[in-house]
Design a protein around this motif. Structure first.
Motif, short mmCIF file in Angstrom:
data_model
loop_
_atom_site.label_atom_id
_atom_site.label_comp_id
_atom_site.label_asym_id
_atom_site.label_seq_id
_atom_site.Cartn_x
_atom_site.Cartn_y
_atom_site.Cartn_z
N GLU A 1 -5.40 16.41 7.83
CA GLU A 1 -4.98 17.43 8.79
C GLU A 1 -5.60 17.16 10.16
N LEU A 2 -6.85 16.75 10.15
CA LEU A 2 -7.53 16.47 11.41
C LEU A 2 -7.39 15.03 11.86
N GLU A 3 -6.84 14.18 10.97
CA GLU A 3 -6.74 12.75 11.23
C GLU A 3 -8.11 12.17 11.56
N LYS A 4 -9.11 12.68 10.84
CA LYS A 4 -10.47 12.20 11.05
C LYS A 4 -11.16 12.01 9.70
N ARG A 5 -12.36 11.40 9.76
CA ARG A 5 -13.10 11.17 8.54
C ARG A 5 -14.60 11.40 8.78
N LYS B 1 -11.90 25.87 -6.94
CA LYS B 1 -11.10 25.03 -6.04
C LYS B 1 -11.09 25.61 -4.63
N GLU B 2 -10.96 26.92 -4.55
CA GLU B 2 -10.95 27.58 -3.24
C GLU B 2 -12.27 27.36 -2.52
N TRP B 3 -13.38 27.47 -3.28
CA TRP B 3 -14.69 27.23 -2.68
C TRP B 3 -14.80 25.80 -2.18
N LEU B 4 -14.34 24.86 -2.98
CA LEU B 4 -14.41 23.44 -2.62
C LEU B 4 -13.62 23.16 -1.35
N ILE B 5 -12.39 23.64 -1.28
CA ILE B 5 -11.54 23.38 -0.12
C ILE B 5 -12.12 24.03 1.13
N ASN B 6 -12.62 25.25 1.01
CA ASN B 6 -13.23 25.92 2.16
C ASN B 6 -14.44 25.15 2.66
N TYR B 7 -15.21 24.60 1.74
CA TYR B 7 -16.38 23.82 2.14
C TYR B 7 -15.95 22.55 2.87
N LEU B 8 -14.98 21.85 2.32
CA LEU B 8 -14.50 20.62 2.95
C LEU B 8 -13.86 20.92 4.31
N ASN B 9 -13.18 22.06 4.41
CA ASN B 9 -12.54 22.42 5.68
C ASN B 9 -13.57 22.65 6.79
N ASN B 10 -14.75 23.13 6.41
CA ASN B 10 -15.76 23.49 7.41
C ASN B 10 -16.68 22.34 7.79
N LEU B 11 -16.46 21.17 7.21
CA LEU B 11 -17.27 20.01 7.57
C LEU B 11 -16.83 19.45 8.91
N ILE C 1 0.84 -1.17 0.00
CA ILE C 1 0.00 0.00 0.00
C ILE C 1 0.89 1.24 0.00
N LYS C 2 0.70 2.09 -1.00
CA LYS C 2 1.47 3.31 -1.08
C LYS C 2 0.81 4.36 -0.19
N LEU C 3 1.51 4.80 0.81
CA LEU C 3 0.95 5.79 1.72
C LEU C 3 0.87 7.14 1.00
N PRO C 4 -0.26 7.81 1.10
CA PRO C 4 -0.40 9.11 0.42
C PRO C 4 0.51 10.15 1.05
N GLU C 5 1.29 10.79 0.21
CA GLU C 5 2.21 11.82 0.68
C GLU C 5 1.70 13.19 0.24
N GLY C 6 1.67 14.10 1.17
CA GLY C 6 1.23 15.45 0.86
C GLY C 6 -0.24 15.55 0.52
N MET C 7 -1.03 14.58 0.98
CA MET C 7 -2.45 14.60 0.68
C MET C 7 -3.23 15.33 1.77
N LEU C 8 -4.25 16.04 1.32
CA LEU C 8 -5.08 16.79 2.26
C LEU C 8 -6.40 16.06 2.50
N TYR C 9 -7.01 15.55 1.42
CA TYR C 9 -8.29 14.85 1.52
C TYR C 9 -8.27 13.57 0.69
N HIS C 10 -9.00 12.61 1.18
CA HIS C 10 -9.20 11.35 0.45
C HIS C 10 -10.70 11.04 0.49
N ILE C 11 -11.31 10.95 -0.70
CA ILE C 11 -12.74 10.68 -0.81
C ILE C 11 -12.94 9.34 -1.51
N VAL C 12 -13.67 8.46 -0.88
CA VAL C 12 -14.03 7.19 -1.49
C VAL C 12 -15.55 7.15 -1.61
#
Length: 433
Positions: free
Chosen positions: A150-154, A117-127, A57-68
């Motif tokens: 960043e939050l180590e949460k999902r 992109k800025e709108w998307l990231i701001n929205y995801l940040n506020n969840l 498994i390749k660990l994600p480097e420099g990743m902010l979000y992962h959506i499945v």
């Protein structure tokens, strides 16, 4: 004697060696698992047992979000979306996948401009992300998991329905930036009011509610639906069909069942409407307005009955237990109300919804399913200008849907004019946006 001592010594060394090897294996295992957790390894669409079966498994480097996201269709497509700390988006997908596809090659997609992109990231940040990354969460059909490194949460959508987030995820999958134009615009209802010096009214005021109830077809469904009733929403004026249909909807149950006959061996009940009573009720809603029952098209209601016109009797009728189930509707609710001079205006927000037709002859087939994917769902207006993707909406959710999908709603102004007799009558409909 010396030989016996050597044998005992050898046994001791072997035992020590075995214990040492076991300890080393245990330490390595614990350290590896700890490293996986600390490295923020997403386990969004696989259980821990499934992850152990994957060789590398390749660990994600420099990743902010992962959506499945797992679709709920015949193929059960799994989408894996990564957003890095530079807001680059990459994606991969697999049909009927039973394991993590994080290792699969992700292709970078670029369909959003910087503002989007800025709108998307701001929205995801506020969840709100309530679950830790090291918790085991299984992905169910038609659902998603979003990991925030960043939050180590999902976040998982089974916690609460988020229709706006459904749209965002679907827009990423379909690479459609159109929705962001709606999401980013200022859709405040007051932007569309051209009158000046008006007096704002409380939308819960008794006068406002009573007038609105006159134009809501109460028996078509609690959420005020039916295309034929609402053809005025298409032509932007009060039509003959709308005037007659809304009047028929104002009849009480007792008034509806007056002057009825059984038909088709008592399988249906046809009730004829008294013309004088109908005229009285119509004028109570619309005042002195012209109408013609002889050219009335009629419509089916949600209660398995239909309204129509009987030429021989020159009367409107209600045929119970013969109407078709509805396959479209209009979600509506009051958004704003104000008064200016002799007019009271109620602004209504709407979304148009096309349902899956369970009575369709091709229902259950792959062909009909694909057609439904393209047509069924929520639209921003009755003319189906833009399909708003949603994962799951029920008819009982219409108020929540309207509130959450506010950027997409279409506004209509319903005008009630004060008459010389001191009553307000429904005189006009106007689409605002």
């Amino acid at each position: 004697m010396k030989k016996k001592i050597d044998i005992e010594d050898t046994k001791t060394k072997v035992i020590i060696l075995i214990i040492s090897i076991a300890l080393i294996i245990a330490i390595v295992s614990i350290t590896s698992y700890h490293f996986m957790i600390k490295s923020k390894l997403p386990i969004s669409n696989a259980s821990k047992e499934e992850i152990e079966d994957i060789e590398e498994i390749k660990l994600p480097e420099g990743m902010l979000y992962h959506i499945v996201y797992l679709t709920n269709n015949i193929n059960n497509i799994t989408y894996d979306i990564l957003i890095d700390e530079n807001y680059n988006i990459s994606m991969t997908s697999k049909v009927d996948s039973k394991e993590s596809i994080l290792n699969d090659k992700h292709t970078q997609v670029d369909f959003l401009d910087n503002n989007q992109k800025e709108w998307l990231i701001n929205y995801l940040n506020n969840l709100d992300y309530p679950h830790n990354l090291d918790e085991e969460i299984k992905l169910k059909n038609s659902s998603y998991i979003i990991s925030n490194y960043e939050l180590e949460k999902r976040l998982i959508n089974v916690e609460s329905e988020n229709y706006l987030l459904d749209i965002i995820i679907n827009s990423l999958i379909t690479k459609n930036a159109t929705y962001y134009d709606y999401l980013m615009k200022d859709n405040n209802v007051t932007n569309y009011i051209i009158d000046t010096n008006y007096q704002k009214l409380d939308i819960n005021d008794t006068k406002v509610i009573d007038l609105y109830n006159k134009i809501v077809p109460v028996r078509t469904l609690e959420n005020h639906l039916n295309d034929e009733v609402y053809d005025s929403y298409k032509i932007n004026e009060l039509s003959n069909n709308t005037i007659i249909s809304l009047t028929l909807n104002s009849f009480s149950i007792e008034e509806m069942f007056y002057n009825c006959i059984d038909d088709d061996e008592n399988l249906t009940k046809i009730c004829f409407v008294d013309n004088n009573l109908f005229d009285e009720k119509l004028k109570n809603i619309f005042g002195n307005i012209s109408y013609d029952i002889s050219i009335y098209n009629g419509y089916d209601t949600s209660l398995s009955c239909c309204f129509g016109y009987d030429k021989e009797r020159n009367q409107l009728f209600i045929n119970h237990f013969s109407g078709d189930e509805l396959d479209d509707c209009l979600f509506t609710n009051i958004e704003y109300a104000y008064q200016i001079e002799d007019k009271l205006i109620i602004i209504e927000k709407t979304l148009y919804y096309i349902l899956y037709d369970s009575n369709h002859p091709d229902y259950g087939t792959e062909e009909y399913y694909q057609q439904s994917l393209e047509e069924a769902g929520v639209y921003e207006s009755i003319d189906k200008k833009i399909l708003i993707p949603t994962l799951d909406i029920s008819l009982d959710d219409y108020e929540d849907v309207l509130n959450e999908l506010e950027p997409f709603v279409t506004y209509y102004a319903h005008t009630f004019t004060l008459s010389d007799d001191g009553n307000y009558y429904y005189t006009d409909i106007d689409r605002l946006n």
